[in-house]
Motif scaffolding. Structure first.
Motif, short mmCIF file in Angstrom:
data_model
loop_
_atom_site.label_atom_id
_atom_site.label_comp_id
_atom_site.label_asym_id
_atom_site.label_seq_id
_atom_site.Cartn_x
_atom_site.Cartn_y
_atom_site.Cartn_z
N ARG A 1 0.84 -1.20 0.00
CA ARG A 1 0.00 0.00 0.00
C ARG A 1 0.87 1.25 0.00
O ARG A 1 2.06 1.20 0.31
N ALA A 2 0.24 2.35 -0.35
CA ALA A 2 0.95 3.63 -0.35
C ALA A 2 -0.02 4.72 0.03
O ALA A 2 -1.21 4.65 -0.29
N SER A 3 0.48 5.71 0.71
CA SER A 3 -0.37 6.83 1.11
C SER A 3 -0.47 7.83 -0.04
O SER A 3 0.42 7.94 -0.88
N THR A 4 -1.57 8.56 -0.06
CA THR A 4 -1.75 9.59 -1.09
C THR A 4 -1.34 10.94 -0.53
O THR A 4 -1.25 11.14 0.68
N THR A 5 -1.09 11.86 -1.42
CA THR A 5 -0.72 13.22 -1.00
C THR A 5 -1.98 14.03 -0.76
O THR A 5 -3.08 13.63 -1.11
N ASP A 6 -1.81 15.19 -0.16
CA ASP A 6 -2.96 16.04 0.15
C ASP A 6 -3.23 17.08 -0.93
O ASP A 6 -4.19 17.83 -0.82
N PRO B 1 -1.11 4.90 -6.04
CA PRO B 1 -1.79 6.20 -6.08
C PRO B 1 -1.42 6.98 -7.34
O PRO B 1 -0.35 6.81 -7.91
N GLU C 1 -7.61 12.66 -6.86
CA GLU C 1 -6.73 11.60 -6.38
C GLU C 1 -7.43 10.27 -6.54
O GLU C 1 -8.62 10.13 -6.24
N LYS D 1 -6.72 5.69 -7.05
CA LYS D 1 -5.78 4.58 -6.92
C LYS D 1 -6.13 3.48 -7.91
O LYS D 1 -7.30 3.22 -8.18
#
Length: 666
Positions: free
Chosen positions: A431-436, A537, A569, A571
């Motif tokens: 998994r990976a986090s998304t930016t804001d 993402p 955004e 995924k």
């Protein structure tokens, strides 16, 4: 026709006009309204303009401009195919729609700017054209008059206004001039094979042209002077002396995606097949001649051209041909040791060719070159020689070598399949986090050419495809085949990839990845055998059938392609499947009826991971497979464009019959 075809027809016609008709001829003459291929003067000083056209003629605007120049007494079209001209001159000829369309819209801009009114335009049209022509059907319109009016009313945002008088003149050029004469030049090229080579390449032996239809006399009020110190004259005289292929193709050693370049004349001693000069250089020669005139002789450029020709190792001899007045400049240029092999030919005003310096004899190493995986013969390019030999030693440019670098996607992919399970959570997902924050949309960046396409099985949001007989309504996901198009580009020096799912603006959606997101994409795809799946993402758009407005007046903000709507955004979910045929499942879209849900077969997976790696480390030329344009890789790993695009537009289409017995390639 062959790439050298028009140039060869021009030289043969020029020779015939000189020797059989006793005419004085010049090439590439500026009439003030355009540059025409040949001007020929008869013994009684009548001036003929002659335009060469390979495989027929439909450019009426050009012919009308020549007539309007006032510099010629007659205008001929010379061609090896006279069928289209016969039709145009024997009855109502089809109008040139492009000329009508472009100039009608320019007049429309003039109307919008208040320079004249639609009524004034149409009165001028009625005055210029006969009733018969005005009533002629044009491109779906019931009449020429209606066609022009409709486009004048429409106008154009991308064109400039034109004066009313010039616009009407330009519109009149859409019809074939009735004054035209026709000259037929036999050219024995059938199915891409040149036969009776001597009858085509030898000035004395060549098939004779004939005047198929005499041209009508037109008004002339100007004169033309001939120059005997320019390149067209020099080129013709050396062809008349040596014969061969004008503008024959030899390899191009420069940095270029085009593997060949023309040389002014490529002549032959002994055999007309360059392979014989490679296999038996003592008895056969390939002679290259580069012609220059007063205005085209520049020392630096000419020296570079000659050096490039020598570097191909395809010639037995190489000459620089110049008018006699440039003999000293030619000697000075060739005093360099690097050009010591090059000989000098001079041409005087009477057309005499003199060998000022003999070229040194060389042994050619290459009889051909590679172009998009195909072998081409030196000189002839994509034309086969009747009873000719196969290429035995092709020259391979650096660019073509890149195309040959990776022949098999599966083989390449084996070296990049890896185990990134250490990046996964306990459930086996990476998994990976998304930016804001959102970056600029992909439409703001130059994306270049499409790199690869894939024909995937699955479901897509496709609001305009339905089949109620199969229970699929407009607001249902379409089951069938979905195209995935991969495009690579860069943003501020970082790698970017776009995955577009669907055949156009109203299907599926897209996501694009940048920098570390592309790294994440590779981490997941390259190790899909070792993990349960992963998410990547990015940002993009998807069609969502739960919120899609089926009213055409409201759907524009939902368009996938272009600048409509806003990117969000998003995924891409990749789920490992790894059964007998399928490698992974790709899911784009938040809701059940959004985006796409498709499968990636093992051959497609191997091709995709190879493609992404090559795009990041090399360029599109290095992508595997012998494809002349971007392929659409099907479930078995082969290109599928041959089955058409209808398969993407149907609900649960039957696979093409040629797929039934095809074995998977993994």
């Amino acid at each position: 026709m062959a790439s050298f075809g028009e140039a060869l027809l021009k030289q043969r016609l020029w020779y015939w006009l000189e020797t059989e008709r006793g005419m004085e001829v010049e090439g590439e003459v500026n009439l003030g309204t355009g540059r025409i291929d040949l001007i020929a003067k008869t013994s009684d000083r009548e001036v003929w303009g002659i335009e060469l056209k390979k495989q027929g003629f439909g450019e009426y605007e050009q012919a009308n401009r020549y007539i309007e120049s006032g510099k010629i007494d007659r205008l001929y079209i010379a061609t090896d195919r006279i069928e289209s001209l016969q039709k145009a001159l024997s009855g109502p000829a089809p109008l040139n729609v492009s000329t009508l369309n472009q100039n009608s819209m320019k007049l429309g801009v003039g109307v919008e700017q208040g320079e004249y009114s639609i009524e004034e335009v149409m009165r001028a049209v009625d005055s210029e054209f006969s009733d018969e022509m005005l009533n002629q059907q044009v491109s779906g319109s019931p009449s020429l008059r209606e066609y022009i009016r409709k486009r004048v009313e429409t106008g154009s945002d991308s064109k400039d206004a034109i004066s009313l008088g010039q616009g009407i003149t330009n519109l009149s050029r859409a019809s074939c001039p009735t004054e035209l004469g026709v000259i037929h030049i036999p050219f024995n090229l059938e199915g891409g094979t040149l036969r009776d080579i001597e009858k085509n390449l030898s000035p004395e032996e060549a098939y004779e042209p004939r005047i198929f239809q005499e041209a009508d006399r037109i008004e002339r009020d100007g004169t033309l002077d001939f120059s005997r110190e320019e390149e067209p004259w020099v080129r013709h005289c050396v062809w008349r002396e040596y014969g061969g292929l004008p503008e024959g193709h030899i390899p191009n050693p420069m940095d270029s995606d085009q593997p060949h370049r023309p040389i002014d004349v490529l002549s032959f001693e002994g055999s007309y097949d360059p392979t014989d000069a490679v296999e038996n250089p003592g008895e056969h020669e390939v002679i290259g001649i580069e012609a220059k005139g007063r205005s085209s002789f520049t020392s630096k450029r000419t020296a570079q051209q000659l050096s490039d020709f020598l570097a191909t190792s395809t010639l037995s001899r190489l000459y620089l041909a110049v008018p006699t007045v440039l003999a000293e400049k030619a000697r000075s240029l060739l005093s360099s040791e690097d050009l010591s092999e090059v000989g000098i030919l001079t041409v005087n005003e009477d057309g005499d060719v003199v060998v000022e310096r003999e070229a040194k004899r060389m042994e050619p190493e290459h009889d051909g070159y590679i172009e998009r995986y195909d072998e081409r013969k030196v000189g002839y390019g994509n034309v086969e020689i009747a009873s000719g030999k196969d290429v035995v030693s092709p020259y391979v440019t650096a660019e073509e070598a890149e195309r040959l670098k990776n022949s098999d996607a599966a083989e390449y992919a084996q070296n990049i399949i890896t185990d990134n399970s250490e990046l996964a959570d306990d459930d086996g997902w990476i998994r990976a986090s998304t930016t804001d924050s959102l970056r600029q949309p992909e439409s703001e960046f130059d994306q270049g050419k499409k790199a690869r396409g894939y024909l995937l099985e699955g479901r897509s949001a496709d609001p305009y495809t339905q089949d109620r007989s199969q229970g699929v309504e407009p607001d249902d996901m379409k089951p069938g085949y979905v195209r995935l198009t991969v495009t690579d580009f860069t943003v501020d020096g970082q790698d970017a990839l776009k995955f577009h799912f669907g055949r156009g603006s109203w299907e599926g959606g897209y996501i694009w990845f940048l920098g570390e997101e592309v790294d994440q994409l590779q981490n997941v795809l390259n190790s899909i055998k070792a993990i349960s799946g992963g998410e990547i993402p990015g940002q993009g758009k998807t069609l969502d059938l739960e919120t899609y407005p089926f009213d055409h007046s409201e759907n524009e903000p939902h368009r996938v392609s272009g600048r409509s709507g806003k990117e969000v955004e998003i995924k891409l979910q990749v789920t490992s499947q790894m059964d007998d045929e399928v490698a992974a499942r790709l899911r784009l879209g938040e809701s059940e009826k959004a985006g796409v849900d498709v499968t990636l077969t093992k051959p497609q997976w191997l091709d995709l991971i190879a493609t992404i790696d090559i795009l990041r480390t090399g360029n599109q030329r290095e992508l595997p497979g012998e494809y002349t344009s971007y392929p659409r890789i099907g479930p078995s790993g082969d290109d599928t464009w041959s089955v058409g695009t209808d398969i993407e537009e149907k609900v649960n289409p039957d696979p093409p019959s040629e797929w039934e017995d095809r074995e998977l390639t993994y």
